[in-house]
Design a protein around this motif. Structure first.
Motif, PDB file in Angstrom:
ATOM      1  N   GLU A  96       0.839  -1.194   0.000  1.00  0.00           N
ATOM      2  CA  GLU A  96       0.000   0.000   0.000  1.00  0.00           C
ATOM      3  C   GLU A  96       0.877   1.249   0.000  1.00  0.00           C
ATOM      4  O   GLU A  96       1.899   1.308   0.687  1.00  0.00           O
ATOM      5  CB  GLU A  96      -0.916   0.005   1.218  1.00  0.00           C
ATOM      6  N   GLY A  97       0.474   2.237  -0.803  1.00  0.00           N
ATOM      7  CA  GLY A  97       1.267   3.444  -0.908  1.00  0.00           C
ATOM      8  C   GLY A  97       0.493   4.564  -1.553  1.00  0.00           C
ATOM      9  O   GLY A  97      -0.742   4.557  -1.578  1.00  0.00           O
ATOM     10  N   ILE A 103      -3.825  -1.376  -6.132  1.00  0.00           N
ATOM     11  CA  ILE A 103      -4.872  -2.130  -5.457  1.00  0.00           C
ATOM     12  C   ILE A 103      -4.752  -1.976  -3.938  1.00  0.00           C
ATOM     13  O   ILE A 103      -3.652  -1.943  -3.392  1.00  0.00           O
ATOM     14  CB  ILE A 103      -4.810  -3.630  -5.861  1.00  0.00           C
ATOM     15  N   LYS A 104      -5.879  -1.876  -3.300  1.00  0.00           N
ATOM     16  CA  LYS A 104      -5.936  -1.840  -1.841  1.00  0.00           C
ATOM     17  C   LYS A 104      -7.076  -2.762  -1.417  1.00  0.00           C
ATOM     18  O   LYS A 104      -8.103  -2.804  -2.086  1.00  0.00           O
ATOM     19  CB  LYS A 104      -6.188  -0.420  -1.332  1.00  0.00           C
ATOM     20  N   PRO A 105      -6.902  -3.524  -0.336  1.00  0.00           N
ATOM     21  CA  PRO A 105      -5.752  -3.512   0.564  1.00  0.00           C
ATOM     22  C   PRO A 105      -4.545  -4.234  -0.018  1.00  0.00           C
ATOM     23  O   PRO A 105      -4.655  -4.911  -1.042  1.00  0.00           O
ATOM     24  CB  PRO A 105      -6.280  -4.256   1.788  1.00  0.00           C
ATOM     25  N   GLY A 106      -3.406  -4.080   0.667  1.00  0.00           N
ATOM     26  CA  GLY A 106      -2.193  -4.768   0.263  1.00  0.00           C
ATOM     27  C   GLY A 106      -1.785  -5.802   1.293  1.00  0.00           C
ATOM     28  O   GLY A 106      -2.355  -5.875   2.395  1.00  0.00           O
ATOM     29  N   PHE A 107      -0.790  -6.587   0.949  1.00  0.00           N
ATOM     30  CA  PHE A 107      -0.210  -7.518   1.920  1.00  0.00           C
ATOM     31  C   PHE A 107       0.509  -6.745   3.025  1.00  0.00           C
ATOM     32  O   PHE A 107       0.550  -7.189   4.174  1.00  0.00           O
ATOM     33  CB  PHE A 107       0.776  -8.459   1.226  1.00  0.00           C
ATOM     34  N   THR A 108       1.114  -5.603   2.644  1.00  0.00           N
ATOM     35  CA  THR A 108       1.707  -4.731   3.655  1.00  0.00           C
ATOM     36  C   THR A 108       1.020  -3.377   3.578  1.00  0.00           C
ATOM     37  O   THR A 108       0.727  -2.870   2.494  1.00  0.00           O
ATOM     38  CB  THR A 108       3.223  -4.576   3.468  1.00  0.00           C
ATOM     39  N   ARG A 109       0.769  -2.801   4.729  1.00  0.00           N
ATOM     40  CA  ARG A 109       0.045  -1.541   4.813  1.00  0.00           C
ATOM     41  C   ARG A 109       0.990  -0.358   4.632  1.00  0.00           C
ATOM     42  O   ARG A 109       2.200  -0.533   4.478  1.00  0.00           O
ATOM     43  CB  ARG A 109      -0.696  -1.465   6.150  1.00  0.00           C
ATOM     44  N   ASP A 110       0.429   0.850   4.675  1.00  0.00           N
ATOM     45  CA  ASP A 110       1.227   2.055   4.474  1.00  0.00           C
ATOM     46  C   ASP A 110       2.421   2.124   5.412  1.00  0.00           C
ATOM     47  O   ASP A 110       3.490   2.606   5.039  1.00  0.00           O
ATOM     48  CB  ASP A 110       0.362   3.308   4.677  1.00  0.00           C
ATOM     49  N   ALA A 405     -15.158  -6.651  -7.871  1.00  0.00           N
ATOM     50  CA  ALA A 405     -15.245  -7.607  -8.983  1.00  0.00           C
ATOM     51  C   ALA A 405     -13.860  -7.752  -9.612  1.00  0.00           C
ATOM     52  O   ALA A 405     -13.612  -7.345 -10.745  1.00  0.00           O
ATOM     53  CB  ALA A 405     -16.257  -7.135 -10.011  1.00  0.00           C
ATOM     54  N   TYR A 406     -12.943  -8.358  -8.845  1.00  0.00           N
ATOM     55  CA  TYR A 406     -11.571  -8.479  -9.327  1.00  0.00           C
ATOM     56  C   TYR A 406     -11.526  -9.315 -10.604  1.00  0.00           C
ATOM     57  O   TYR A 406     -12.186 -10.340 -10.724  1.00  0.00           O
ATOM     58  CB  TYR A 406     -10.700  -9.141  -8.263  1.00  0.00           C
ATOM     59  N   MET A 407     -10.708  -8.859 -11.539  1.00  0.00           N
ATOM     60  CA  MET A 407     -10.490  -9.618 -12.759  1.00  0.00           C
ATOM     61  C   MET A 407      -9.028  -9.528 -13.156  1.00  0.00           C
ATOM     62  O   MET A 407      -8.244  -8.815 -12.523  1.00  0.00           O
ATOM     63  CB  MET A 407     -11.415  -9.155 -13.881  1.00  0.00           C
ATOM     64  N   GLY A 408      -8.659 -10.238 -14.207  1.00  0.00           N
ATOM     65  CA  GLY A 408      -7.264 -10.286 -14.608  1.00  0.00           C
ATOM     66  C   GLY A 408      -6.699  -8.957 -15.047  1.00  0.00           C
ATOM     67  O   GLY A 408      -5.482  -8.741 -14.982  1.00  0.00           O
ATOM     68  N   ASP A 409      -7.542  -8.049 -15.530  1.00  0.00           N
ATOM     69  CA  ASP A 409      -7.087  -6.710 -15.877  1.00  0.00           C
ATOM     70  C   ASP A 409      -6.912  -5.925 -14.579  1.00  0.00           C
ATOM     71  O   ASP A 409      -7.886  -5.662 -13.877  1.00  0.00           O
ATOM     72  CB  ASP A 409      -8.119  -6.030 -16.772  1.00  0.00           C
ATOM     73  N   PRO A 410      -5.675  -5.534 -14.230  1.00  0.00           N
ATOM     74  CA  PRO A 410      -5.427  -4.868 -12.946  1.00  0.00           C
ATOM     75  C   PRO A 410      -6.099  -3.498 -12.877  1.00  0.00           C
ATOM     76  O   PRO A 410      -6.613  -2.987 -13.884  1.00  0.00           O
ATOM     77  CB  PRO A 410      -3.899  -4.740 -12.904  1.00  0.00           C
ATOM     78  N   PRO A 411      -6.090  -2.869 -11.704  1.00  0.00           N
ATOM     79  CA  PRO A 411      -6.889  -1.652 -11.508  1.00  0.00           C
ATOM     80  C   PRO A 411      -6.467  -0.452 -12.339  1.00  0.00           C
ATOM     81  O   PRO A 411      -7.256   0.480 -12.490  1.00  0.00           O
ATOM     82  CB  PRO A 411      -6.734  -1.370 -10.011  1.00  0.00           C
TER      83      PRO A 411
END
Length: 448
Positions: A96-97, A103-110, A405-411
């Protein structure tokens, strides 16, 4: 030889899964670890040929959180298994940054702290992948901003960043700035901490250490790590880049001696055309990766696919030949672990046609199948990407914060640009037919 009847039967079952039928009631336990033998992959002593997809969002669906959807994840994995796929490339990191399109959330936060729900989402995804006898490549960071990535780690260390697409910092400013990560020890230490946490993790669903999980095919340094965007930056950061590759491989192997290690690089497109740097970058890892993006790289025009396809196809075939030669010279397997192409007229809606995407996939698959027949180093591919049952939520096909609605095309990309939907019957049949040819050139029983 796969006859037409068998091919159609397999495709029919794949399509039935999409409609809710032909479901499997149980799954085999995953066999042994994937190994490398010269230019081949082996599993339980048999050739392991990759027919795969990219599904970066698997851990997000696997999370027991408001953004998770475990039931959908299992449906998508059933669909992919029915298509004959045996490998998925998924994100095991997101930072996250400050970026506009990450994408949010992340595996590691801000603040660098860990997000337990997403870690457990990865656990659930790996448990379900393993149940189906499939394997996964786990990607440990990203050169690009859509999951935060290396520049977010650099930002945490320096307080400075460049947003991708910022008109005040045109290309290659973002890539050149991100390459500064390799020379920043504080940023690298943050990266290493996440790598160690993931590689050394025990799955909260299965109780099995990741290092002991045969459903993991390989650990991957990052998605598309480039040494820079232009020649000057590549020259500046070359040594630090190679040191980062070697030290990361050493770190992973010090924790986990069972799994392959891979880089995730695009090939010569990432090295300003340098074949020598591609070879140097892959010395410390177990196999060679290449990605191929004809539209992004200007080899075809989205508004004139009929007029530009043949010239683009020739460049694709040349890229395949170059990287097959490099892999052969290195004595290592090659995977085309990302390849993507737009729908006709560069449309995004799932009700539009895919004639030229199908031509492109056949070009990739023809090269893979030729290598299977002749014993070449090209051992498989992962298409980009699987959208499945997801659909764009907005008329402009853009992802917005809070969309689930996550899909293969990133945000950062139009939703529906490159991904395949569960309704893309001709694409699904094409992939399924390719999967049915995994035994080309083999005298032994067909590997799974």
């Amino acid at each position: 030889m796969i006859d037409r009847r068998s091919m159609l039967a397999g495709a029919s079952c794949a399509l039935a899964i999409l409609a809710g039928g032909c479901a499997t009631s149980s799954y085999p336990r995953a066999p042994g670890f994937v190994r490398r033998s010269a230019t081949q992959f082996l599993r339980d002593g048999q050739p392991y040929r990759i027919v795969g997809a990219n599904m970066w969002y698997a851990a997000w669906l696997g999370a027991d959180a408001e953004y998770g959807d475990r039931a959908r994840l299992m449906r998508e994995l059933d669909r992919l298994q029915a298509m004959g796929l045996n490998n998925l490339r998924i994100m095991a990191a997101a930072e996250e940054g400050p970026f506009n399109n990450s994408i949010k959330p992340g595996f590691t936060r801000d603040d660098g702290g860990t997000n337990p729900a997403l870690m457990e989402g990865l656990d659930f995804a790996m448990a379900e992948i393993g149940k189906r006898g499939m394997t996964a490549v786990l990607v440990l960071s990203n050169f690009w901003e859509w999951s935060g990535g290396l520049q977010t780690l650099l930002y945490r260390a320096t307080g400075q960043y460049i947003d991708m697409g910022d008109p005040d910092h045109p290309w290659p400013a973002f890539a050149d700035a991100t390459a500064g990560f390799y020379a920043n020890e504080a940023a690298i230490e943050s990266y290493r901490a996440h790598v160690a946490a993931i590689v050394g993790r025990t799955n909260s669903i299965t109780g099995q250490r990741y290092a002991q999980d045969p459903a993991i095919m390989s650990w991957q340094h990052a998605n598309e790590p480039r040494p820079g965007g232009g020649a000057d930056a590549i020259a500046q950061f070359r040594s630090a880049y190679l040191d980062w590759i070697a030290s990361t491989a050493e770190l992973i192997r010090s924790i986990d001696g069972n799994h392959l290690v891979s880089l995730g690089q695009e090939g010569t497109q990432a090295t300003f055309g340098s074949e020598e740097l591609v070879v140097a970058a892959h010395e410390a890892v177990d196999y060679v990766t290449a990605h191929i993006w004809p539209l992004n790289w200007g080899w075809v025009a989205g508004d004139d696919l009929p007029g530009t396809w043949l010239a683009g196809k020739a460049k694709v075939e040349d890229y395949l030949a170059v990287h097959s030669r490099l892999a052969e010279d290195m004595g290592k397997p090659l995977l085309i672990e990302e390849f993507g192409f737009p729908r006709d007229d560069e449309a995004y809606s799932p009700d539009t046609t895919t004639e030229y995407r199908e031509r492109y996939y056949r070009t990739i698959y023809d090269a893979v199948e030729k290598s299977w027949r002749t014993g070449g180093p090209l051992q498989g591919s992962n298409f980009w990407a699987w959208n499945g049952e997801a659909r764009a939520r907005h008329a402009d096909f853009r992802f917005q914060d809070g969309d689930l609605a996550y899909m293969g095309d990133p945000p950062h990309e139009p939703q529906g640009w490159y991904g395949n939907f569960d309704s893309d019957a001709s694409m699904i049949a094409l992939v399924n037919a390719h999967a049915d040819r995994k035994c080309l050139g083999l005298e032994a029983p067909c590997p799974s």
